[in-house]
Enzyme design. Structure first.
Site, PDB file in Angstrom:
ATOM      1  N   LYS A 279       1.109  -1.152   0.249  1.00 40.68           N
ATOM      2  CA  LYS A 279      -0.379  -0.374   0.040  1.00 40.68           C
ATOM      3  C   LYS A 279       0.821   1.758  -0.003  1.00 40.68           C
ATOM      4  O   LYS A 279       1.519   1.135   0.694  1.00 40.68           O
ATOM      5  CB  LYS A 279      -1.142   0.059   1.483  1.00 40.68           C
ATOM      6  CG  LYS A 279      -2.333  -0.950   0.939  1.00 40.68           C
ATOM      7  CD  LYS A 279      -2.656  -0.752   2.714  1.00 40.68           C
ATOM      8  CE  LYS A 279      -4.367  -1.889   2.571  1.00 40.68           C
ATOM      9  NZ  LYS A 279      -5.675  -1.491   1.718  1.00 40.68           N
ATOM     10  N   ARG A 353     -10.792 -11.413   2.289  1.00 37.74           N
ATOM     11  CA  ARG A 353     -11.148 -12.519   1.505  1.00 37.74           C
ATOM     12  C   ARG A 353     -10.432 -13.750   1.843  1.00 37.74           C
ATOM     13  O   ARG A 353     -11.195 -15.210   1.829  1.00 37.74           O
ATOM     14  CB  ARG A 353     -11.556 -11.819   0.034  1.00 37.74           C
ATOM     15  CG  ARG A 353     -10.803 -12.215  -0.638  1.00 37.74           C
ATOM     16  CD  ARG A 353     -10.734 -11.189  -2.104  1.00 37.74           C
ATOM     17  NE  ARG A 353     -10.883  -9.739  -2.068  1.00 37.74           N
ATOM     18  CZ  ARG A 353     -11.360  -9.076  -3.091  1.00 37.74           C
ATOM     19  NH1 ARG A 353     -11.860  -9.295  -4.147  1.00 37.74           N
ATOM     20  NH2 ARG A 353     -11.100  -7.752  -2.261  1.00 37.74           N
TER      21      ARG A 353
HETATM   22  N1  BES Z   1      -8.254  -4.090   4.371  1.00 39.29           N
HETATM   23  C1  BES Z   1      -8.618  -2.654   3.100  1.00 39.29           C
HETATM   24  C2  BES Z   1      -9.237  -1.923   2.464  1.00 39.29           C
HETATM   25  C3  BES Z   1     -10.034  -1.140   2.912  1.00 39.29           C
HETATM   26  C4  BES Z   1      -8.729  -0.292   2.149  1.00 39.29           C
HETATM   27  C5  BES Z   1     -10.015  -0.516   3.848  1.00 39.29           C
HETATM   28  C6  BES Z   1      -8.906   1.000   3.582  1.00 39.29           C
HETATM   29  C7  BES Z   1     -10.341   0.273   5.178  1.00 39.29           C
HETATM   30  C8  BES Z   1      -9.789   1.359   4.391  1.00 39.29           C
HETATM   31  C9  BES Z   1      -8.146  -4.481   2.337  1.00 39.29           C
HETATM   32  O1  BES Z   1      -6.710  -5.677   2.326  1.00 39.29           O
HETATM   33  C10 BES Z   1      -7.573  -4.400   0.777  1.00 39.29           C
HETATM   34  O2  BES Z   1      -6.768  -3.306   0.963  1.00 39.29           O
HETATM   35  N2  BES Z   1      -8.387  -4.261   0.018  1.00 39.29           N
HETATM   36  C11 BES Z   1      -8.085  -3.552  -1.830  1.00 39.29           C
HETATM   37  C12 BES Z   1      -8.738  -4.470  -2.102  1.00 39.29           C
HETATM   38  C13 BES Z   1      -8.240  -4.010  -3.871  1.00 39.29           C
HETATM   39  C14 BES Z   1      -6.907  -5.151  -4.167  1.00 39.29           C
HETATM   40  C15 BES Z   1      -9.044  -5.316  -5.065  1.00 39.29           C
HETATM   41  C16 BES Z   1      -8.767  -2.371  -2.013  1.00 39.29           C
HETATM   42  O3  BES Z   1     -10.505  -2.325  -1.855  1.00 39.29           O
HETATM   43  O4  BES Z   1      -7.943  -1.820  -2.633  1.00 39.29           O
HETATM   44 MN    MN Z   2      -5.689  -5.446   2.193  1.00 39.02          MN
END
Ligand code: BES
Ligand code: MN
Ligand code: ZN
Length: 501
Positions: A279, A353
């Site tokens: 990230k 997931r």
């Molecule tokens: N924990 C995150 C989702 C999230 C993002 C929660 C921002 C709260 C604030 C999750 O694990 C994630 O990173 N999801 C990705 C999915 C994508 C790679 C398909 C996302 O939402 O960007």
């Molecule tokens: Mn994630």
């Protein structure tokens, strides 16, 4: 916080802060009118002069009113009478809770339970009042060091005043509200704890402590047991971390032995760096909240046990960090989940997931009445719905409706998104049964579509709490949601179970 329900008139109460509601267009509530009489119309004249704003939740404090036996009177605006509805009542209660929690009084008397809210009864009002007032007392302290606020006294005893005859059901309603607030406090505390404190091991210890205090059976599966079960999707996320992953199982047995349990599954990523699909740095600290699904399961178990509901509930918490590292999963890796279905990990940041799917397969063994998973799963959910409702997706319409209704009743709302078969196509992989991401479109739905492939054996609902589990900015912190929603759901289920068929 202690709640006592009393029948009586407000002007005779000895207390620190006496809270009455008033409509801004000068019509006093019954409680306010009784008080106004005792203070020779001074309350009405303050409102007539325009001191009380039209906006519901606006406040005016009056000190040392002759004719009263309280230190101060807090008048809360209920807005204009013609506009009055549940929203205004909630705004008023929230404002009162905030003022009382910051104010000097250890004791208060609140006269808002008798204000008629259309479609709701006194038990609803008492439960909401107790929950919101008790919840506002929560402060994060644990790692604050010298800035700890140890001297804070705060509100301790609250009288909820009504003109009606009190009964056991009214006491029980207030006690339920307080129990839910206690569950929220646990969920908030775990969410707020930094990830170097709140590790998978810490979550497991918290579950064990809950088990001890409330006589719940708690099992914690270690890596070797997860390997044996074939939880390779979960384990693929843990590969980059030096913290051992845990799989926590909680059993609450309040129902008859043969009653099918409700199973709650909470995402417990104690820190989400994204893994090799790293990230960006900005606001990455907020990924300590990526275990708020797990925290809401633990918080709901605390509330449930405190309320001693006659229902069976199983809690499942897959928990690990998501870290990059020499041993971490790589984009393109293929793993075989516990269900036997293979997954191509195209993005290691879609890890939630991966841990949930094995937990959802594990859930089958309980022959559940229904399964609800709770997860900070997608940033896309915040884009779609903002931070007001949690996202809801389900393979059963009646279950979805039940959750929507519990959301409205508790004020901890959810909004349903479609889970149509057409979306499944987006998860196609050339190298496995499915990919773990579905591209740029409909991110919240494709995440749920992924989970839906593991939930065919039972009625299932998924709550995406990415937007609702915490607030950013100056007030940064966990919200304790969706403990109120889940508690309301379990209260409803246990009442239904108590009815003769
Ligand atoms: N924990 C995150 C989702 C999230 C993002 C929660 C921002 C709260 C604030 C999750 O694990 C994630 O990173 N999801 C990705 C999915 C994508 C790679 C398909 C996302 O939402 O960007
Ligand atoms: Mn994630
Ligand atoms: Zn995550």
């Amino acid at each position: 916080m202690e709640f006592t329900i009393k029948t009586g008139s407000p002007e005779k109460l000895k207390t620190g802060t006496l809270v009455v509601g008033a409509f801004a267009d000068a019509k006093l509530t019954d409680a306010a009118a009784a008080l106004d009489k005792a203070v020779q119309g001074r309350l009405a004249s303050v409102i007539q002069r325009g001191d009380l704003d039209e906006k519901a939740g606006s406040l005016v404090t009056l000190h040392d009113l002759p004719g009263t036996t309280c230190d101060r009177v807090l008048v809360v605006s209920l807005g204009k009478q013609a506009d009055f509805a549940e929203r205004a009542w909630r705004d008023a209660v929230a404002a009162v809770a905030k003022a009382l929690s910051a104010g000097p009084a250890a004791e208060a008397a609140v006269c808002l339970a008798d204000v008629e809210v259309s479609g709701r009864d006194i038990h609803w009002s008492l439960q909401q009042l107790a929950r919101v007032l008790a919840d506002s007392a929560y402060r994060y302290q644990t790692t604050k060091g010298r800035s700890r606020d140890d001297k804070r006294k705060g509100l301790r005893n609250v009288v909820l005043l009504t003109r009606r005859k009190t009964g056991a059901a009214m006491q029980a309603a207030a006690a339920r509200g307080a129990a839910i607030a206690e569950g929220m406090a646990l969920a908030k505390e775990l969410g707020n704890l930094p990830a170097n404190h709140c590790t998978p091991t810490h979550l497991a210890e918290t579950a064990r402590e809950l088990g001890k205090s409330f006589k719940l059976k708690v099992e914690v599966l270690e890596r070797a047991q997860m390997e044996k079960l074939g939880m390779n999707a979960l384990l693929s996320v843990a590969r980059g971390s030096h913290q051992p992953p845990k799989f926590i199982v909680l059993h609450y047995k309040g129902g008859k032995p043969k009653d099918a349990p409700v199973v709650l599954v909470g995402k417990g990523i104690t820190f989400d760096t994204g893994g090799i699909s790293l990230k960006p740095a900005a606001e990455m600290d907020e990924m300590k909240y990526d275990m708020c699904g797990a925290a809401s399961v633990l918080g709901t178990f605390k509330a449930l046990a405190r309320m001693a509901l006659p229902i069976n509930v199983v809690g499942l918490i897959p928990t690990t960090e998501n870290m990059p590292g020499g041993n971490a999963s790589k984009p393109g890796d293929v793993v075989t989940s516990m269900s036997g279905q293979t997954i191509e990990i195209l993005n290691t940041d879609a890890e939630g997931r991966l841990i949930l799917c094995d937990a959802l397969t594990y859930a089958e063994r309980f022959k559940p009445a229904c399964v609800i998973d709770i997860a900070t799963l997608t940033g896309a959910c915040i884009i779609a719905l903002g931070k007001i409702p949690s996202g809801l997706l389900a393979n059963d319409d009646a279950l979805a409706r039940e959750l929507v209704d519990c959301g409205t009743a508790s004020g901890d709302r959810v909004w349903q998104l479609p889970l149509w078969e057409e979306y499944q196509e987006l998860l196609k992989s050339n190298f496995a049964d499915m990919a773990n991401i579905g591209g740029r479109f409909a991110g919240t739905i494709t995440a749920a579509c992924f989970l839906a492939r593991y939930t065919k054996a039972y009625k299932w609902a998924h709550l995406d709490i990415a937007g609702t589990a915490w607030v950013s900015g100056d007030a940064k912190g966990a919200t304790g949601r969706p403990v109120p929603l889940l508690s309301e759901f379990l209260i409803g289920r246990s009442e239904a179970a108590g009815q003769p068929a």
